[in-house]
Design a protein around this motif. Structure first.
Motif, PDB file in Angstrom:
ATOM      1  N   ALA A 287       0.830  -1.206   0.000  1.00  0.00           N
ATOM      2  CA  ALA A 287       0.000   0.000   0.000  1.00  0.00           C
ATOM      3  C   ALA A 287       0.862   1.253   0.000  1.00  0.00           C
ATOM      4  O   ALA A 287       1.869   1.332   0.707  1.00  0.00           O
ATOM      5  N   HIS A 288       0.475   2.235  -0.817  1.00  0.00           N
ATOM      6  CA  HIS A 288       1.110   3.560  -0.817  1.00  0.00           C
ATOM      7  C   HIS A 288       0.120   4.552  -0.224  1.00  0.00           C
ATOM      8  O   HIS A 288      -1.040   4.590  -0.628  1.00  0.00           O
ATOM      9  N   LEU A 289       0.588   5.366   0.723  1.00  0.00           N
ATOM     10  CA  LEU A 289      -0.295   6.279   1.438  1.00  0.00           C
ATOM     11  C   LEU A 289      -0.031   7.721   1.030  1.00  0.00           C
ATOM     12  O   LEU A 289       1.117   8.150   0.901  1.00  0.00           O
ATOM     13  N   ASN A 290      -1.102   8.472   0.833  1.00  0.00           N
ATOM     14  CA  ASN A 290      -1.040   9.928   0.673  1.00  0.00           C
ATOM     15  C   ASN A 290      -1.750  10.544   1.865  1.00  0.00           C
ATOM     16  O   ASN A 290      -2.933  10.276   2.090  1.00  0.00           O
ATOM     17  N   VAL A 291      -1.019  11.376   2.623  1.00  0.00           N
ATOM     18  CA  VAL A 291      -1.519  11.832   3.914  1.00  0.00           C
ATOM     19  C   VAL A 291      -1.574  13.353   3.964  1.00  0.00           C
ATOM     20  O   VAL A 291      -0.635  14.048   3.547  1.00  0.00           O
ATOM     21  N   GLN A 292      -2.671  13.853   4.495  1.00  0.00           N
ATOM     22  CA  GLN A 292      -2.873  15.288   4.714  1.00  0.00           C
ATOM     23  C   GLN A 292      -2.815  15.567   6.207  1.00  0.00           C
ATOM     24  O   GLN A 292      -3.643  15.082   6.977  1.00  0.00           O
ATOM     25  N   LEU A 293      -1.800  16.332   6.629  1.00  0.00           N
ATOM     26  CA  LEU A 293      -1.681  16.752   8.034  1.00  0.00           C
ATOM     27  C   LEU A 293      -2.188  18.170   8.253  1.00  0.00           C
ATOM     28  O   LEU A 293      -2.488  18.552   9.382  1.00  0.00           O
ATOM     29  N   PHE A 294      -2.232  18.970   7.184  1.00  0.00           N
ATOM     30  CA  PHE A 294      -2.804  20.313   7.296  1.00  0.00           C
ATOM     31  C   PHE A 294      -4.327  20.187   7.320  1.00  0.00           C
ATOM     32  O   PHE A 294      -4.919  19.530   6.460  1.00  0.00           O
ATOM     33  N   GLY A 295      -4.935  20.825   8.304  1.00  0.00           N
ATOM     34  CA  GLY A 295      -6.366  20.647   8.489  1.00  0.00           C
ATOM     35  C   GLY A 295      -6.606  19.352   9.243  1.00  0.00           C
ATOM     36  O   GLY A 295      -5.820  18.947  10.102  1.00  0.00           O
ATOM     37  N   ASN A 296      -7.695  18.673   8.942  1.00  0.00           N
ATOM     38  CA  ASN A 296      -8.008  17.405   9.591  1.00  0.00           C
ATOM     39  C   ASN A 296      -7.264  16.262   8.911  1.00  0.00           C
ATOM     40  O   ASN A 296      -7.115  16.244   7.686  1.00  0.00           O
TER      41      ASN A 296
ATOM     42  N   LEU B 170       7.114  28.145  -4.208  1.00  0.00           N
ATOM     43  CA  LEU B 170       6.644  28.810  -2.994  1.00  0.00           C
ATOM     44  C   LEU B 170       5.125  28.906  -2.960  1.00  0.00           C
ATOM     45  O   LEU B 170       4.506  28.697  -1.911  1.00  0.00           O
ATOM     46  N   LEU B 171       4.521  29.224  -4.095  1.00  0.00           N
ATOM     47  CA  LEU B 171       3.060  29.303  -4.133  1.00  0.00           C
ATOM     48  C   LEU B 171       2.434  27.941  -3.845  1.00  0.00           C
ATOM     49  O   LEU B 171       1.422  27.846  -3.138  1.00  0.00           O
ATOM     50  N   ARG B 172       3.044  26.889  -4.373  1.00  0.00           N
ATOM     51  CA  ARG B 172       2.535  25.534  -4.114  1.00  0.00           C
ATOM     52  C   ARG B 172       2.681  25.188  -2.631  1.00  0.00           C
ATOM     53  O   ARG B 172       1.761  24.624  -2.017  1.00  0.00           O
ATOM     54  N   ALA B 173       3.814  25.535  -2.040  1.00  0.00           N
ATOM     55  CA  ALA B 173       4.023  25.261  -0.613  1.00  0.00           C
ATOM     56  C   ALA B 173       3.006  26.008   0.244  1.00  0.00           C
ATOM     57  O   ALA B 173       2.415  25.441   1.169  1.00  0.00           O
ATOM     58  N   LEU B 174       2.788  27.282  -0.067  1.00  0.00           N
ATOM     59  CA  LEU B 174       1.831  28.076   0.714  1.00  0.00           C
ATOM     60  C   LEU B 174       0.407  27.575   0.515  1.00  0.00           C
ATOM     61  O   LEU B 174      -0.411  27.631   1.450  1.00  0.00           O
ATOM     62  N   ASP B 175       0.111  27.073  -0.658  1.00  0.00           N
ATOM     63  CA  ASP B 175      -1.222  26.502  -0.905  1.00  0.00           C
ATOM     64  C   ASP B 175      -1.424  25.242  -0.067  1.00  0.00           C
ATOM     65  O   ASP B 175      -2.501  25.023   0.496  1.00  0.00           O
ATOM     66  N   LEU B 176      -0.388  24.407   0.040  1.00  0.00           N
ATOM     67  CA  LEU B 176      -0.485  23.201   0.866  1.00  0.00           C
ATOM     68  C   LEU B 176      -0.740  23.549   2.328  1.00  0.00           C
ATOM     69  O   LEU B 176      -1.494  22.860   3.022  1.00  0.00           O
ATOM     70  N   ALA B 177      -0.110  24.627   2.798  1.00  0.00           N
ATOM     71  CA  ALA B 177      -0.167  24.995   4.218  1.00  0.00           C
ATOM     72  C   ALA B 177      -1.267  25.996   4.526  1.00  0.00           C
ATOM     73  O   ALA B 177      -1.213  26.690   5.544  1.00  0.00           O
ATOM     74  N   GLU B 178      -2.274  26.052   3.677  1.00  0.00           N
ATOM     75  CA  GLU B 178      -3.337  27.035   3.888  1.00  0.00           C
ATOM     76  C   GLU B 178      -4.104  26.776   5.184  1.00  0.00           C
ATOM     77  O   GLU B 178      -4.493  27.699   5.898  1.00  0.00           O
ATOM     78  N   ALA B 179      -4.335  25.501   5.523  1.00  0.00           N
ATOM     79  CA  ALA B 179      -5.032  25.143   6.768  1.00  0.00           C
ATOM     80  C   ALA B 179      -4.014  24.937   7.885  1.00  0.00           C
ATOM     81  O   ALA B 179      -2.845  24.623   7.622  1.00  0.00           O
ATOM     82  N   PRO B 180      -4.419  25.098   9.149  1.00  0.00           N
ATOM     83  CA  PRO B 180      -3.496  24.869  10.275  1.00  0.00           C
ATOM     84  C   PRO B 180      -3.033  23.414  10.328  1.00  0.00           C
ATOM     85  O   PRO B 180      -3.723  22.499   9.868  1.00  0.00           O
ATOM     86  N   LEU B 181      -1.881  23.210  10.919  1.00  0.00           N
ATOM     87  CA  LEU B 181      -1.305  21.875  11.045  1.00  0.00           C
ATOM     88  C   LEU B 181      -1.933  21.118  12.213  1.00  0.00           C
ATOM     89  O   LEU B 181      -2.148  21.683  13.281  1.00  0.00           O
ATOM     90  N   LEU B 182      -2.228  19.833  11.995  1.00  0.00           N
ATOM     91  CA  LEU B 182      -2.690  18.916  13.054  1.00  0.00           C
ATOM     92  C   LEU B 182      -3.924  19.445  13.783  1.00  0.00           C
ATOM     93  O   LEU B 182      -3.936  19.583  15.003  1.00  0.00           O
ATOM     94  N   CYS B 183      -4.962  19.713  13.024  1.00  0.00           N
ATOM     95  CA  CYS B 183      -6.185  20.251  13.626  1.00  0.00           C
ATOM     96  C   CYS B 183      -6.873  19.275  14.578  1.00  0.00           C
ATOM     97  O   CYS B 183      -7.682  19.690  15.408  1.00  0.00           O
ATOM     98  N   ASP B 184      -6.568  17.980  14.467  1.00  0.00           N
ATOM     99  CA  ASP B 184      -7.192  16.994  15.349  1.00  0.00           C
ATOM    100  C   ASP B 184      -6.481  16.880  16.691  1.00  0.00           C
ATOM    101  O   ASP B 184      -6.941  16.138  17.568  1.00  0.00           O
ATOM    102  N   GLU B 185      -5.355  17.578  16.853  1.00  0.00           N
ATOM    103  CA  GLU B 185      -4.573  17.493  18.099  1.00  0.00           C
ATOM    104  C   GLU B 185      -4.365  18.888  18.674  1.00  0.00           C
ATOM    105  O   GLU B 185      -3.334  19.516  18.485  1.00  0.00           O
ATOM    106  N   LEU B 186      -5.375  19.390  19.367  1.00  0.00           N
ATOM    107  CA  LEU B 186      -5.324  20.760  19.883  1.00  0.00           C
ATOM    108  C   LEU B 186      -4.729  20.845  21.285  1.00  0.00           C
ATOM    109  O   LEU B 186      -4.431  21.937  21.764  1.00  0.00           O
ATOM    110  N   VAL B 187      -4.557  19.700  21.953  1.00  0.00           N
ATOM    111  CA  VAL B 187      -4.114  19.704  23.346  1.00  0.00           C
ATOM    112  C   VAL B 187      -2.704  19.160  23.505  1.00  0.00           C
ATOM    113  O   VAL B 187      -1.927  19.677  24.311  1.00  0.00           O
ATOM    114  N   ALA B 188      -2.342  18.150  22.750  1.00  0.00           N
ATOM    115  CA  ALA B 188      -1.063  17.466  22.942  1.00  0.00           C
ATOM    116  C   ALA B 188       0.120  18.423  22.793  1.00  0.00           C
ATOM    117  O   ALA B 188       0.184  19.214  21.855  1.00  0.00           O
ATOM    118  N   ALA B 189       1.057  18.326  23.747  1.00  0.00           N
ATOM    119  CA  ALA B 189       2.217  19.218  23.736  1.00  0.00           C
ATOM    120  C   ALA B 189       3.093  18.974  22.513  1.00  0.00           C
ATOM    121  O   ALA B 189       3.634  19.924  21.930  1.00  0.00           O
TER     122      ALA B 189
END
Length: 327
Positions: free
Chosen positions: A17-26, A144-163
Protein backbone atom coordinates in the motif's frame (compact mmCIF):
# COMPACT_ATOMS: atom_id res chain seq x y z
CA UNK A 1 5.17 -29.23 -0.39
CA UNK A 2 4.94 -27.03 -3.44
CA UNK A 3 1.53 -25.75 -2.44
CA UNK A 4 2.81 -24.77 1.06
CA UNK A 5 5.74 -22.96 -0.52
CA UNK A 6 3.41 -21.02 -2.81
CA UNK A 7 1.18 -20.10 0.11
CA UNK A 8 4.08 -18.72 2.10
CA UNK A 9 5.32 -16.37 -0.59
CA UNK A 10 1.88 -15.04 -1.47
CA UNK A 11 1.75 -12.21 1.13
CA UNK A 12 5.19 -10.94 0.06
CA UNK A 13 4.11 -10.76 -3.57
CA UNK A 14 0.96 -8.77 -2.74
CA UNK A 15 1.11 -5.08 -3.73
CA UNK A 16 2.37 -2.81 -0.95
CA UNK A 17 0.00 0.00 0.00
CA UNK A 18 1.11 3.56 -0.82
CA UNK A 19 -0.29 6.28 1.44
CA UNK A 20 -1.04 9.93 0.67
CA UNK A 21 -1.52 11.83 3.91
CA UNK A 22 -2.87 15.29 4.71
CA UNK A 23 -1.68 16.75 8.03
CA UNK A 24 -2.80 20.31 7.30
CA UNK A 25 -6.37 20.65 8.49
CA UNK A 26 -8.01 17.40 9.59
CA UNK A 27 -6.04 14.19 9.21
CA UNK A 28 -6.89 12.42 5.94
CA UNK A 29 -5.23 9.26 4.61
CA UNK A 30 -5.69 7.95 1.08
CA UNK A 31 -4.75 4.38 0.21
CA UNK A 32 -5.74 3.90 -3.38
CA UNK A 33 -9.49 4.41 -3.50
CA UNK A 34 -9.80 4.06 0.29
CA UNK A 35 -10.01 7.26 2.37
CA UNK A 36 -9.43 7.13 6.13
CA UNK A 37 -10.10 9.92 8.64
CA UNK A 38 -8.93 10.52 12.19
CA UNK A 39 -11.75 8.50 13.80
CA UNK A 40 -11.05 5.43 11.65
CA UNK A 41 -7.62 4.49 12.98
CA UNK A 42 -8.51 2.54 16.09
CA UNK A 43 -8.71 5.32 18.67
CA UNK A 44 -6.88 8.46 19.83
CA UNK A 45 -3.59 6.79 20.79
CA UNK A 46 -3.07 4.84 17.52
CA UNK A 47 -3.93 8.04 15.65
CA UNK A 48 -1.38 10.03 17.66
CA UNK A 49 1.30 7.40 17.03
CA UNK A 50 0.69 7.76 13.32
CA UNK A 51 0.76 11.56 13.48
CA UNK A 52 4.04 11.58 15.40
CA UNK A 53 5.60 9.25 12.83
CA UNK A 54 4.20 11.39 10.00
CA UNK A 55 5.77 14.55 11.42
CA UNK A 56 9.08 12.62 11.40
CA UNK A 57 8.43 10.69 8.17
CA UNK A 58 11.48 8.70 7.09
CA UNK A 59 13.10 9.03 10.52
CA UNK A 60 12.95 6.27 13.19
CA UNK A 61 11.20 7.18 16.44
CA UNK A 62 12.10 5.05 19.45
CA UNK A 63 9.47 3.30 21.52
CA UNK A 64 10.71 5.13 24.62
CA UNK A 65 10.22 8.49 22.92
CA UNK A 66 6.76 7.53 21.72
CA UNK A 67 5.79 6.52 25.25
CA UNK A 68 7.07 9.85 26.56
CA UNK A 69 5.12 11.82 23.95
CA UNK A 70 1.92 9.83 24.42
CA UNK A 71 1.77 9.71 28.23
CA UNK A 72 4.26 12.26 29.53
CA UNK A 73 5.72 11.69 32.97
CA UNK A 74 3.01 9.20 34.01
CA UNK A 75 2.95 6.29 31.55
CA UNK A 76 0.87 3.21 32.39
CA UNK A 77 2.62 0.23 34.00
CA UNK A 78 2.26 -1.78 30.79
CA UNK A 79 3.22 1.11 28.51
CA UNK A 80 5.47 -0.90 26.17
CA UNK A 81 3.07 -3.76 25.37
CA UNK A 82 0.23 -1.22 25.18
CA UNK A 83 2.22 0.80 22.63
CA UNK A 84 2.96 -2.32 20.61
CA UNK A 85 -0.70 -3.30 20.60
CA UNK A 86 -1.65 0.18 19.37
CA UNK A 87 0.85 -0.16 16.52
CA UNK A 88 -0.71 -3.50 15.58
CA UNK A 89 -4.14 -1.87 15.50
CA UNK A 90 -2.75 0.94 13.38
CA UNK A 91 -1.22 -1.50 10.91
CA UNK A 92 -4.52 -3.30 10.54
CA UNK A 93 -6.09 -0.04 9.35
CA UNK A 94 -3.22 1.32 7.26
CA UNK A 95 -1.98 -1.84 5.58
CA UNK A 96 -4.58 -4.60 6.08
CA UNK A 97 -3.25 -8.05 5.24
CA UNK A 98 0.33 -6.83 4.83
CA UNK A 99 1.46 -7.03 8.47
CA UNK A 100 4.89 -5.46 8.78
CA UNK A 101 5.46 -5.27 5.02
CA UNK A 102 3.67 -1.95 4.49
CA UNK A 103 4.66 1.68 5.10
CA UNK A 104 4.70 1.36 8.92
CA UNK A 105 7.87 -0.57 9.66
CA UNK A 106 9.67 -1.74 12.78
CA UNK A 107 13.24 -0.57 13.39
CA UNK A 108 15.65 -1.35 16.19
CA UNK A 109 13.83 -0.18 19.30
CA UNK A 110 11.20 1.82 17.43
CA UNK A 111 9.12 2.48 14.34
CA UNK A 112 9.43 4.42 11.08
CA UNK A 113 7.24 5.36 8.15
CA UNK A 114 8.94 4.49 4.86
CA UNK A 115 9.31 7.77 2.93
CA UNK A 116 9.12 5.86 -0.36
CA UNK A 117 5.66 4.55 0.55
CA UNK A 118 4.20 7.63 2.24
CA UNK A 119 3.60 11.12 0.80
CA UNK A 120 2.89 13.74 3.49
CA UNK A 121 1.82 17.31 2.71
CA UNK A 122 3.99 18.68 5.55
CA UNK A 123 7.04 16.93 4.10
CA UNK A 124 6.14 18.25 0.64
CA UNK A 125 5.94 21.79 2.05
CA UNK A 126 9.46 21.53 3.49
CA UNK A 127 10.80 20.04 0.25
CA UNK A 128 9.29 22.82 -1.88
CA UNK A 129 10.69 25.50 0.43
CA UNK A 130 14.16 23.97 0.25
CA UNK A 131 14.01 23.85 -3.55
CA UNK A 132 12.88 27.47 -3.71
CA UNK A 133 15.78 28.57 -1.52
CA UNK A 134 18.27 27.07 -3.96
CA UNK A 135 17.05 28.37 -7.32
CA UNK A 136 16.33 31.58 -9.23
CA UNK A 137 13.15 33.68 -8.75
CA UNK A 138 11.41 32.43 -11.92
CA UNK A 139 11.63 28.81 -10.78
CA UNK A 140 11.31 29.52 -7.06
CA UNK A 141 8.03 31.41 -7.20
CA UNK A 142 5.83 28.46 -8.34
CA UNK A 143 7.46 26.26 -5.68
CA UNK A 144 6.64 28.81 -2.99
CA UNK A 145 3.06 29.30 -4.13
CA UNK A 146 2.53 25.53 -4.11
CA UNK A 147 4.02 25.26 -0.61
CA UNK A 148 1.83 28.08 0.71
CA UNK A 149 -1.22 26.50 -0.91
CA UNK A 150 -0.48 23.20 0.87
CA UNK A 151 -0.17 25.00 4.22
CA UNK A 152 -3.34 27.04 3.89
CA UNK A 153 -5.03 25.14 6.77
CA UNK A 154 -3.50 24.87 10.28
CA UNK A 155 -1.30 21.88 11.05
CA UNK A 156 -2.69 18.92 13.05
CA UNK A 157 -6.19 20.25 13.63
CA UNK A 158 -7.19 16.99 15.35
CA UNK A 159 -4.57 17.49 18.10
CA UNK A 160 -5.32 20.76 19.88
CA UNK A 161 -4.11 19.70 23.35
CA UNK A 162 -1.06 17.47 22.94
CA UNK A 163 2.22 19.22 23.74
CA UNK A 164 4.09 17.43 20.95
CA UNK A 165 1.54 18.72 18.42
CA UNK A 166 1.92 22.29 19.70
CA UNK A 167 5.68 22.00 19.32
CA UNK A 168 5.27 20.72 15.76
CA UNK A 169 2.94 23.65 14.96
CA UNK A 170 5.46 26.14 16.37
CA UNK A 171 8.28 24.69 14.29
CA UNK A 172 6.14 24.75 11.18
CA UNK A 173 4.99 28.32 11.88
CA UNK A 174 8.55 29.59 11.72
CA UNK A 175 9.10 27.82 8.39
CA UNK A 176 5.80 29.19 7.09
CA UNK A 177 6.94 32.74 7.88
CA UNK A 178 10.22 32.10 6.07
CA UNK A 179 8.26 30.86 3.05
CA UNK A 180 6.00 33.92 3.03
CA UNK A 181 8.90 36.36 3.31
CA UNK A 182 10.82 34.57 0.57
CA UNK A 183 7.70 34.53 -1.61
CA UNK A 184 7.27 38.28 -1.04
CA UNK A 185 10.88 38.99 -1.99
CA UNK A 186 10.63 36.69 -5.01
CA UNK A 187 7.41 38.34 -6.17
CA UNK A 188 9.11 41.74 -5.94
CA UNK A 189 12.02 40.47 -8.03
CA UNK A 190 9.48 39.39 -10.64
CA UNK A 191 7.75 42.81 -10.48
CA UNK A 192 4.61 41.33 -8.91
CA UNK A 193 4.46 44.19 -6.44
CA UNK A 194 0.88 43.77 -5.21
CA UNK A 195 1.52 40.08 -4.53
CA UNK A 196 4.74 41.00 -2.74
CA UNK A 197 2.91 43.43 -0.43
CA UNK A 198 0.14 40.93 0.35
CA UNK A 199 2.63 38.17 1.18
CA UNK A 200 4.70 40.48 3.37
CA UNK A 201 1.60 41.49 5.32
CA UNK A 202 0.83 37.81 5.96
CA UNK A 203 4.37 37.24 7.21
CA UNK A 204 4.11 40.24 9.56
CA UNK A 205 0.82 38.90 10.91
CA UNK A 206 2.73 35.69 11.71
CA UNK A 207 5.70 37.46 13.29
CA UNK A 208 5.34 41.21 14.00
CA UNK A 209 9.05 41.47 14.89
CA UNK A 210 10.41 39.95 11.70
CA UNK A 211 12.50 42.78 10.24
CA UNK A 212 12.98 40.96 6.96
CA UNK A 213 9.19 40.84 6.53
CA UNK A 214 8.88 44.56 7.33
CA UNK A 215 11.64 45.28 4.82
CA UNK A 216 9.79 43.34 2.11
CA UNK A 217 6.58 45.23 2.90
CA UNK A 218 8.08 48.71 3.00
CA UNK A 219 10.22 48.22 -0.11
CA UNK A 220 7.17 46.79 -1.86
CA UNK A 221 5.06 49.82 -0.95
CA UNK A 222 7.87 52.09 -2.11
CA UNK A 223 8.09 50.27 -5.44
CA UNK A 224 4.31 50.57 -5.83
CA UNK A 225 4.48 54.34 -5.28
CA UNK A 226 2.40 54.04 -2.10
CA UNK A 227 4.68 56.38 -0.17
CA UNK A 228 2.31 57.39 2.62
CA UNK A 229 1.46 53.76 3.33
CA UNK A 230 5.18 52.97 3.35
CA UNK A 231 5.79 55.64 5.98
CA UNK A 232 2.89 54.31 8.05
CA UNK A 233 4.32 50.80 7.82
CA UNK A 234 7.74 52.08 8.89
CA UNK A 235 6.18 53.78 11.91
CA UNK A 236 4.42 50.54 12.90
CA UNK A 237 7.67 48.64 12.50
CA UNK A 238 9.62 51.19 14.55
CA UNK A 239 7.03 51.15 17.33
CA UNK A 240 6.93 47.33 17.47
CA UNK A 241 10.70 46.96 17.58
CA UNK A 242 11.15 49.75 20.10
CA UNK A 243 8.47 48.50 22.48
CA UNK A 244 9.30 44.78 22.23
CA UNK A 245 13.04 44.70 21.54
CA UNK A 246 14.23 48.12 22.66
CA UNK A 247 15.94 48.82 19.33
CA UNK A 248 15.36 50.74 16.13
CA UNK A 249 14.95 49.36 12.60
CA UNK A 250 18.16 48.64 10.69
CA UNK A 251 19.92 50.78 8.13
CA UNK A 252 18.04 49.38 5.13
CA UNK A 253 14.70 50.41 6.61
CA UNK A 254 15.98 53.78 7.80
CA UNK A 255 17.26 54.52 4.29
CA UNK A 256 13.89 53.50 2.89
CA UNK A 257 12.18 55.87 5.32
CA UNK A 258 14.27 58.80 4.10
CA UNK A 259 13.49 57.97 0.46
CA UNK A 260 9.78 57.75 1.30
CA UNK A 261 9.93 61.09 3.09
CA UNK A 262 11.58 62.72 0.09
CA UNK A 263 9.08 61.15 -2.30
CA UNK A 264 6.15 62.25 -0.15
CA UNK A 265 7.53 65.76 0.15
CA UNK A 266 8.00 66.00 -3.62
CA UNK A 267 4.24 65.57 -3.96
CA UNK A 268 3.55 68.58 -1.71
CA UNK A 269 5.49 71.87 -1.91
CA UNK A 270 4.85 72.89 1.69
CA UNK A 271 5.81 69.42 2.89
CA UNK A 272 9.03 69.59 0.90
CA UNK A 273 10.01 72.75 2.76
CA UNK A 274 9.16 71.11 6.09
CA UNK A 275 11.20 68.02 5.24
CA UNK A 276 14.21 70.14 4.32
CA UNK A 277 13.86 71.94 7.65
CA UNK A 278 13.60 68.67 9.54
CA UNK A 279 16.70 67.34 7.82
CA UNK A 280 18.60 70.46 8.85
CA UNK A 281 17.52 69.94 12.44
CA UNK A 282 18.44 66.27 12.22
CA UNK A 283 21.92 67.02 10.91
CA UNK A 284 22.62 69.75 13.46
CA UNK A 285 20.94 68.30 16.53
CA UNK A 286 20.95 64.54 15.82
CA UNK A 287 23.06 61.92 17.56
CA UNK A 288 26.61 61.81 16.13
CA UNK A 289 27.81 58.75 14.22
CA UNK A 290 29.34 55.93 16.35
CA UNK A 291 32.88 56.67 15.16
CA UNK A 292 32.70 60.43 15.73
CA UNK A 293 33.32 62.36 18.91
CA UNK A 294 30.44 64.31 20.49
CA UNK A 295 30.61 68.05 20.12
CA UNK A 296 31.23 69.94 23.37
CA UNK A 297 27.85 71.30 24.41
CA UNK A 298 29.41 74.31 26.15
CA UNK A 299 30.86 75.82 22.97
CA UNK A 300 28.72 78.30 21.02
CA UNK A 301 27.47 77.12 17.62
CA UNK A 302 28.93 78.84 14.54
CA UNK A 303 26.80 81.71 13.28
CA UNK A 304 25.75 80.00 9.97
CA UNK A 305 24.59 76.95 11.92
CA UNK A 306 22.57 79.07 14.32
CA UNK A 307 20.97 80.88 11.37
CA UNK A 308 20.03 77.62 9.63
CA UNK A 309 18.50 76.22 12.80
CA UNK A 310 16.42 79.36 13.29
CA UNK A 311 15.27 79.29 9.68
CA UNK A 312 14.33 75.61 9.96
CA UNK A 313 12.40 76.27 13.15
CA UNK A 314 10.52 79.15 11.49
CA UNK A 315 9.53 76.96 8.51
CA UNK A 316 8.18 74.18 10.72
CA UNK A 317 6.35 76.62 12.98
CA UNK A 318 4.70 78.32 10.01
CA UNK A 319 3.63 74.99 8.54
CA UNK A 320 2.10 73.84 11.83
CA UNK A 321 0.17 77.11 12.20
CA UNK A 322 -1.29 76.73 8.70
CA UNK A 323 -2.19 73.13 9.40
CA UNK A 324 -3.98 74.10 12.63
CA UNK A 325 -5.82 76.92 10.86
CA UNK A 326 -7.09 74.53 8.17
CA UNK A 327 -8.22 71.94 10.73
Amino acid sequence: MTMESDTRVQPASAPVAHLNVQLFGNLTIRRGSIVLHAHQLGGPKPRQILEILLVHVGLPVSKDHLIELLWGANPPVEALPTLESYVSVLRSHLQPGAGKLGPLQTTTGGYVLDRDLVDVDLDQFDHLLQRAQKTNPELAYPFLLRALDLAEAPLLCDELVAAWASEARDQHASRLTVARVLASETAAALHRIDDSVDLANLAIADDPLNERAWTALILGLEAAGRHAQGLQAYDRCRHAMQSELGCAPGQILRSAQLRLLHATAAEDGDLADVLSALLVLYEQLGVPAPDSRPRPSTLPRPEPVADSLQEATDVITSFLRRAVARA
